[in-house]
Structures are given as C-alpha cells and as structure tokens.
Scaffold this motif. Structure first.
Motif, short mmCIF file in Angstrom:
data_model
loop_
_atom_site.label_atom_id
_atom_site.label_comp_id
_atom_site.label_asym_id
_atom_site.label_seq_id
_atom_site.Cartn_x
_atom_site.Cartn_y
_atom_site.Cartn_z
N LEU A 1 -3.86 -0.65 -9.08
CA LEU A 1 -4.89 -0.12 -8.20
C LEU A 1 -6.05 -1.09 -8.04
O LEU A 1 -6.58 -1.27 -6.93
CB LEU A 1 -5.39 1.24 -8.72
CG LEU A 1 -4.40 2.39 -8.61
CD1 LEU A 1 -4.95 3.63 -9.30
CD2 LEU A 1 -4.07 2.68 -7.15
N GLN A 2 -6.45 -1.71 -9.12
CA GLN A 2 -7.53 -2.69 -9.05
C GLN A 2 -7.15 -3.85 -8.13
O GLN A 2 -7.93 -4.26 -7.27
CB GLN A 2 -7.86 -3.22 -10.44
CG GLN A 2 -8.97 -4.23 -10.46
CD GLN A 2 -9.24 -4.75 -11.87
OE1 GLN A 2 -8.47 -4.51 -12.79
NE2 GLN A 2 -10.33 -5.47 -12.02
N LEU B 1 -5.75 -0.44 4.29
CA LEU B 1 -4.51 0.32 4.41
C LEU B 1 -4.43 1.38 3.31
O LEU B 1 -3.98 2.50 3.55
CB LEU B 1 -3.31 -0.63 4.35
CG LEU B 1 -3.29 -1.74 5.39
CD1 LEU B 1 -2.20 -2.75 5.09
CD2 LEU B 1 -3.10 -1.15 6.77
N ALA B 2 -4.87 1.01 2.12
CA ALA B 2 -4.88 1.96 1.01
C ALA B 2 -5.84 3.11 1.31
O ALA B 2 -5.55 4.27 1.00
CB ALA B 2 -5.28 1.25 -0.28
N LEU C 1 -4.24 5.58 3.62
CA LEU C 1 -3.22 6.39 2.95
C LEU C 1 -3.81 7.35 1.92
O LEU C 1 -3.10 8.22 1.42
CB LEU C 1 -2.19 5.48 2.27
CG LEU C 1 -1.27 4.69 3.19
CD1 LEU C 1 -0.47 3.66 2.38
CD2 LEU C 1 -0.34 5.63 3.92
N GLY C 2 -5.06 7.16 1.57
CA GLY C 2 -5.69 8.01 0.58
C GLY C 2 -5.34 7.62 -0.85
O GLY C 2 -5.35 8.47 -1.74
N VAL C 3 -5.05 6.34 -1.07
CA VAL C 3 -4.75 5.87 -2.42
C VAL C 3 -6.04 5.88 -3.23
O VAL C 3 -7.05 5.33 -2.81
CB VAL C 3 -4.16 4.43 -2.38
CG1 VAL C 3 -3.92 3.89 -3.78
CG2 VAL C 3 -2.87 4.40 -1.57
N PRO C 4 -6.00 6.50 -4.41
CA PRO C 4 -7.23 6.54 -5.23
C PRO C 4 -7.56 5.17 -5.81
O PRO C 4 -6.69 4.30 -5.91
CB PRO C 4 -6.87 7.52 -6.35
CG PRO C 4 -5.39 7.46 -6.46
CD PRO C 4 -4.89 7.18 -5.07
N LYS C 5 -8.80 5.00 -6.19
CA LYS C 5 -9.21 3.73 -6.79
C LYS C 5 -8.95 3.69 -8.29
O LYS C 5 -8.88 2.62 -8.88
CB LYS C 5 -10.70 3.47 -6.51
CG LYS C 5 -10.96 3.19 -5.06
CD LYS C 5 -12.38 2.75 -4.81
CE LYS C 5 -12.56 2.45 -3.33
NZ LYS C 5 -13.86 1.90 -3.03
N THR C 6 -8.80 4.85 -8.89
CA THR C 6 -8.49 4.91 -10.33
C THR C 6 -7.44 5.97 -10.56
O THR C 6 -7.23 6.87 -9.74
CB THR C 6 -9.74 5.26 -11.17
OG1 THR C 6 -10.22 6.53 -10.75
CG2 THR C 6 -10.82 4.20 -11.04
N PHE C 7 -6.79 5.85 -11.70
CA PHE C 7 -5.77 6.82 -12.12
C PHE C 7 -6.24 7.47 -13.40
O PHE C 7 -6.45 6.79 -14.40
CB PHE C 7 -4.43 6.10 -12.34
CG PHE C 7 -3.32 7.01 -12.75
CD1 PHE C 7 -2.69 7.83 -11.83
CD2 PHE C 7 -2.88 7.03 -14.07
CE1 PHE C 7 -1.66 8.66 -12.22
CE2 PHE C 7 -1.84 7.86 -14.46
CZ PHE C 7 -1.23 8.67 -13.53
N GLY C 8 -6.44 8.75 -13.36
CA GLY C 8 -6.93 9.44 -14.54
C GLY C 8 -5.83 10.21 -15.24
O GLY C 8 -4.95 10.78 -14.62
N VAL C 9 -5.89 10.17 -16.56
CA VAL C 9 -4.90 10.90 -17.36
C VAL C 9 -5.46 12.27 -17.68
O VAL C 9 -6.59 12.48 -17.92
CB VAL C 9 -4.57 10.13 -18.65
CG1 VAL C 9 -3.64 10.94 -19.53
CG2 VAL C 9 -3.96 8.81 -18.30
N ALA D 1 0.83 -1.21 0.00
CA ALA D 1 0.00 0.00 0.00
C ALA D 1 0.87 1.26 0.00
O ALA D 1 0.63 2.20 -0.76
CB ALA D 1 -0.94 0.00 1.21
N LYS D 2 1.90 1.26 0.82
CA LYS D 2 2.78 2.43 0.91
C LYS D 2 3.55 2.64 -0.39
O LYS D 2 3.66 3.77 -0.88
CB LYS D 2 3.76 2.24 2.08
CG LYS D 2 4.77 3.33 2.25
CD LYS D 2 4.19 4.48 3.03
CE LYS D 2 5.26 5.48 3.43
NZ LYS D 2 5.29 6.64 2.60
#
Length: 86
Positions: free
Chosen positions: A63-64, A74-75, A78-86, A34-35
């Motif tokens: 991410l998926q 844990l993600a 940490l505020g990890v997004p669920k998707t990555f946008g371009v 996660a980190k």
C-alpha cells in the motif's frame, strides 16, 4: 495470497522507473497494479483474522508503494485504503 502480494511488491521494487509516473506507456501496468492490489485486499478480508497478522507487513509495504507511485490516482478511484488495519 502471499504469492500475489510478493509479486506485486516485486514490481514496485524492481521497476521503479515504470511505476513512478502515470503516462501513456505505463498506464496499463499501473492500472493492473492498482486493480490487483484492490482485489488482493478484498480477498484478504475474507480470510480468517489469523492470516491477517501474517500478511499485514506485506500489505502495508504494498500500500505504501502503491500510494507513492504513479498509480495513486487509480488507487483513489478504486477506493484502495492507504493502510491495512488488523
């Protein structure tokens, strides 16, 4: 960056039994995943947007897998997004 993403994805791909649940023995591994994912996303954001296009598929896959694993809580912390946008 590409190597980091590839290595993180390989852990999810080759060790499904270790990443499926968050419990005692697997907690350090899941915390690390996660980190490192969080750090990789922050580093990717600093790159030129042309690199984002090249890395999007690997990031989306990572991410998926992260959000479907035992590392999801844990993600979230940490505020990890669920998707990555371009």
């Amino acid at each position: 960056m590409e190597l980091t993403l590839r290595l993180l994805n390989r852990v999810f791909e080759h060790q499904p039994q270790l990443v499926s649940r968050l419990h005692g023995p697997t907690q350090p591994l899941l915390q690390h995943l996660a980190k490192r994912t969080h750090d990789a996303l922050r580093q990717t954001e600093k790159l030129h947007t042309d690199y984002h296009l090249e890395l999007t598929e690997a990031i989306q896959t990572l991410l998926q897998r992260l959000w479907q694993s035992g590392a999801a809580p844990l993600a979230r912390e940490l505020g990890v997004p669920k998707t990555f946008g371009v």
